[in-house]
Design a protein around this motif. Structure first.
Motif, PDB file in Angstrom:
ATOM      1  N   ALA A 196       0.839  -1.199   0.000  1.00 15.39           N
ATOM      2  CA  ALA A 196       0.000   0.000   0.000  1.00 15.39           C
ATOM      3  C   ALA A 196       0.868   1.241   0.000  1.00 15.39           C
ATOM      4  O   ALA A 196       1.844   1.317   0.744  1.00 15.39           O
ATOM      5  CB  ALA A 196      -0.915   0.007   1.224  1.00 15.39           C
ATOM      6  N   PRO A 197       0.496   2.249  -0.792  1.00 18.55           N
ATOM      7  CA  PRO A 197       1.340   3.475  -0.827  1.00 18.55           C
ATOM      8  C   PRO A 197       1.141   4.290   0.439  1.00 18.55           C
ATOM      9  O   PRO A 197       0.070   4.331   1.013  1.00 18.55           O
ATOM     10  CB  PRO A 197       0.814   4.210  -2.048  1.00 18.55           C
ATOM     11  CG  PRO A 197      -0.586   3.733  -2.211  1.00 18.55           C
ATOM     12  CD  PRO A 197      -0.613   2.294  -1.761  1.00 18.55           C
ATOM     13  N   LYS A 198       2.190   4.915   0.834  1.00 12.61           N
ATOM     14  CA  LYS A 198       2.156   5.747   2.029  1.00 12.61           C
ATOM     15  C   LYS A 198       1.545   7.093   1.693  1.00 12.61           C
ATOM     16  O   LYS A 198       1.731   7.614   0.598  1.00 12.61           O
ATOM     17  CB  LYS A 198       3.580   5.954   2.564  1.00 12.61           C
ATOM     18  CG  LYS A 198       4.215   4.664   3.044  1.00 12.61           C
ATOM     19  CD  LYS A 198       5.617   4.940   3.568  1.00 12.61           C
ATOM     20  CE  LYS A 198       6.268   3.662   4.068  1.00 12.61           C
ATOM     21  NZ  LYS A 198       7.620   3.912   4.579  1.00 12.61           N
ATOM     22  N   PRO A 199       0.771   7.667   2.648  1.00 15.33           N
ATOM     23  CA  PRO A 199       0.168   8.982   2.363  1.00 15.33           C
ATOM     24  C   PRO A 199       1.238  10.061   2.254  1.00 15.33           C
ATOM     25  O   PRO A 199       2.225  10.055   2.989  1.00 15.33           O
ATOM     26  CB  PRO A 199      -0.732   9.220   3.578  1.00 15.33           C
ATOM     27  CG  PRO A 199      -0.120   8.396   4.649  1.00 15.33           C
ATOM     28  CD  PRO A 199       0.434   7.168   3.981  1.00 15.33           C
ATOM     29  N   LYS A 200       1.011  10.955   1.342  1.00 14.01           N
ATOM     30  CA  LYS A 200       1.983  12.025   1.125  1.00 14.01           C
ATOM     31  C   LYS A 200       1.833  13.078   2.203  1.00 14.01           C
ATOM     32  O   LYS A 200       0.740  13.366   2.661  1.00 14.01           O
ATOM     33  CB  LYS A 200       1.763  12.677  -0.239  1.00 14.01           C
ATOM     34  CG  LYS A 200       2.055  11.750  -1.400  1.00 14.01           C
ATOM     35  CD  LYS A 200       1.869  12.468  -2.714  1.00 14.01           C
ATOM     36  CE  LYS A 200       2.173  11.555  -3.877  1.00 14.01           C
ATOM     37  NZ  LYS A 200       1.998  12.270  -5.163  1.00 14.01           N
ATOM     38  N   ARG A 201       2.919  13.643   2.588  1.00 17.83           N
ATOM     39  CA  ARG A 201       2.934  14.707   3.589  1.00 17.83           C
ATOM     40  C   ARG A 201       2.628  16.045   2.911  1.00 17.83           C
ATOM     41  O   ARG A 201       3.195  16.357   1.862  1.00 17.83           O
ATOM     42  CB  ARG A 201       4.288  14.790   4.287  1.00 17.83           C
ATOM     43  CG  ARG A 201       4.596  13.564   5.147  1.00 17.83           C
ATOM     44  CD  ARG A 201       5.927  13.743   5.820  1.00 17.83           C
ATOM     45  NE  ARG A 201       6.259  12.596   6.646  1.00 17.83           N
ATOM     46  CZ  ARG A 201       7.394  12.481   7.349  1.00 17.83           C
ATOM     47  NH1 ARG A 201       8.281  13.472   7.306  1.00 17.83           N
ATOM     48  NH2 ARG A 201       7.615  11.417   8.081  1.00 17.83           N
ATOM     49  N   THR A 202       1.703  16.783   3.558  1.00 20.36           N
ATOM     50  CA  THR A 202       1.345  18.099   3.012  1.00 20.36           C
ATOM     51  C   THR A 202       1.819  19.171   3.966  1.00 20.36           C
ATOM     52  O   THR A 202       1.664  19.050   5.188  1.00 20.36           O
ATOM     53  CB  THR A 202      -0.175  18.211   2.820  1.00 20.36           C
ATOM     54  OG1 THR A 202      -0.807  17.972   4.077  1.00 20.36           O
ATOM     55  CG2 THR A 202      -0.670  17.175   1.817  1.00 20.36           C
TER      56      THR A 202
END
Length: 220
Positions: A196-202
């Motif tokens: 699963a891809p990791k959520p991107k940091r905003t």
């Protein structure tokens, strides 16, 4: 018989047949020279001393050629000053062979060398040179086989040395890959989570409104 002669400001004790170096004389090689200043003449037990020279005594010789004396080093220096001078000097001399000493009606002549020995020496030299010319030295041949064998052995050593690290690396990679495969087989449910891809940091927007200066109120 012997005599003491003076020439060039020096005294020499001479006998018939002796060779000596005297101060330079104005004579060419091969010419004869006579020394008239004879200070002493000795013949066995009788010795005649001149006053200052012996009357009627003379010594004759043959000039062999010119030569030079030993080297002399002249060194000059001054104290407490960097003054150093080094020079050399070799005195010009004349080589003379004494042929005859005559005094009081007696003469002593030098024995002349025999001429029979010279042809034998020349013949021996000629035979030696002829043998040296007839028998040439064998040429040396370089062995190429030994060099090729050594080159082959060195190349074989280098190839084996290069192959050894590669085999070690491949075995290490295989050994590291086996535990990873076993761990993946033991936990099949964990694979989707890993994929699963990791959520991107905003990045949060900068608080520009909070820091802005309030506008002054105007009275109506």
């Amino acid at each position: 018989m012997y005599a003491v002669v003076t020439t060039g400001g020096k005294q020499y004790r001479v006998e018939a047949g002796t060779e000596l170096s005297v101060e330079r004389l104005a004579a060419d090689a091969g010419s004869s020279v006579t020394f008239d200043r004879v200070l002493l003449v000795g013949d066995g037990d009788t010795v005649t001393v001149g006053t200052p020279t012996v009357d009627g005594a003379s010594v004759s010789g043959t000039v062999l050629g010119e030569t030079r004396g030993p080297k002399l080093v002249i060194f000059k220096f001054k104290q407490k000053v960097k003054y150093r001078r080094t020079t050399g000097h070799r005195q010009h001399m004349t080589r003379v062979r004494i042929d005859e000493i005559s005094a009081a009606g007696k003469t002593s002549k030098a024995e002349r060398p025999t001429k029979t020995a010279a042809p034998k020496a020349e013949a021996s030299k000629a035979t030696d040179t002829a043998e040296a010319i007839e028998a040439p030295k064998p040429r040396r041949t370089r062995s190429t086989t030994a060099k090729t064998t050594t080159a082959k052995t060195t190349t074989a050593k280098t190839t084996t040395a290069k192959a050894a690290p590669t085999t070690k690396r491949t075995t290490a990679r295989k050994a590291a890959a086996k535990p990873e495969a076993s761990a993946a087989d033991a936990t099949p449910d964990a694979a989707p989570e890993a994929d699963a891809p990791k959520p991107k940091r905003t990045r949060k927007p900068a608080a520009s409104n909070a820091t802005a200066t309030p506008e002054p109120e105007t009275e109506e």
